[in-house]
Design a protein around this motif. Sequence first.
Motif, PDB file in Angstrom:
ATOM      1  N   ALA A   1     -52.609  -3.938 -27.717  1.00  0.00           N
ATOM      2  CA  ALA A   1     -51.514  -3.084 -28.206  1.00  0.00           C
ATOM      3  C   ALA A   1     -50.428  -2.947 -27.136  1.00  0.00           C
ATOM      4  O   ALA A   1     -49.231  -3.046 -27.433  1.00  0.00           O
ATOM      5  N   LEU A   2     -50.852  -2.738 -25.886  1.00  0.00           N
ATOM      6  CA  LEU A   2     -49.886  -2.644 -24.785  1.00  0.00           C
ATOM      7  C   LEU A   2     -49.121  -3.948 -24.609  1.00  0.00           C
ATOM      8  O   LEU A   2     -47.922  -3.948 -24.328  1.00  0.00           O
TER       9      LEU A   2
ATOM     10  N   VAL B   1     -46.431  -4.044 -27.232  1.00  0.00           N
ATOM     11  CA  VAL B   1     -45.325  -3.140 -26.889  1.00  0.00           C
ATOM     12  C   VAL B   1     -44.441  -3.768 -25.813  1.00  0.00           C
ATOM     13  O   VAL B   1     -43.206  -3.774 -25.918  1.00  0.00           O
ATOM     14  N   THR B   2     -45.077  -4.321 -24.764  1.00  0.00           N
ATOM     15  CA  THR B   2     -44.283  -4.927 -23.684  1.00  0.00           C
ATOM     16  C   THR B   2     -43.582  -6.196 -24.152  1.00  0.00           C
ATOM     17  O   THR B   2     -42.505  -6.523 -23.654  1.00  0.00           O
TER      18      THR B   2
ATOM     19  N   TYR C   1     -42.231  -6.573 -27.074  1.00  0.00           N
ATOM     20  CA  TYR C   1     -41.000  -6.068 -27.696  1.00  0.00           C
ATOM     21  C   TYR C   1     -40.029  -5.572 -26.628  1.00  0.00           C
ATOM     22  O   TYR C   1     -38.840  -5.883 -26.653  1.00  0.00           O
ATOM     23  N   LEU C   2     -40.560  -4.812 -25.659  1.00  0.00           N
ATOM     24  CA  LEU C   2     -39.707  -4.184 -24.655  1.00  0.00           C
ATOM     25  C   LEU C   2     -38.993  -5.195 -23.773  1.00  0.00           C
ATOM     26  O   LEU C   2     -37.829  -5.000 -23.427  1.00  0.00           O
TER      27      LEU C   2
END
Length: 200
Positions: A47-48, A51-52, A54-55
């Motif tokens: 999941a992390l 997120v990263t 996308y970021l």
Amino acid sequence: MADDLTRNKRVWTVPNLLSVARLAGVPVFLWLVLVPEADGWALLLLALSGVTDYLDGYLARKLDQTSALGEILDPVADRLYILAVVVGLALREIIPWWVAVILPLRDLLLWGLVPLLRTRGYSALPVHFLGKAATFNLLYAFPLLLLGDGVGVVASLAEVFGWAFAIWGIGLYWWAGVLYAWQVRRLLAETERRTVVPDA
């Protein structure tokens, strides 16, 4: 022009650091899945990673920190996560081995086209929407399949949705690969071979 070259050569940017952190998480994920079988922590790490993923793209645009290195690190991190997940899940017998073979096989075939691209002065083709959609499906599919390895209603639903994402993802992944190969073929036909002139 000079500003563009400087931006292209940047290394220490926030998006690049996020991509490096994602890459560092690949062996950690494999260890979590295979040694202690700590699926909860492995899912959290995936999941992390999402997120990263996308970021780093968002921040590269928002902070004007795009770079040549970032354009390489991002897809490499995606491919390594997919490879790590399919190998880990295959070794756990959550997915069949044909799934673990067919995805890296597509990447191997495309990497074989890189020397041909270099004869025309290119190192890679730009990522298109279909490839991104395939990666999106696969990065959702495998965490769901890992969650589906448990028991109960949630696990059963996760397995069903996981396989739905996986089937679409595998199909799109190969379709994107065929399109990349077609682009290379057109590029080779339409562009002249570049010869490297040695320095005097």
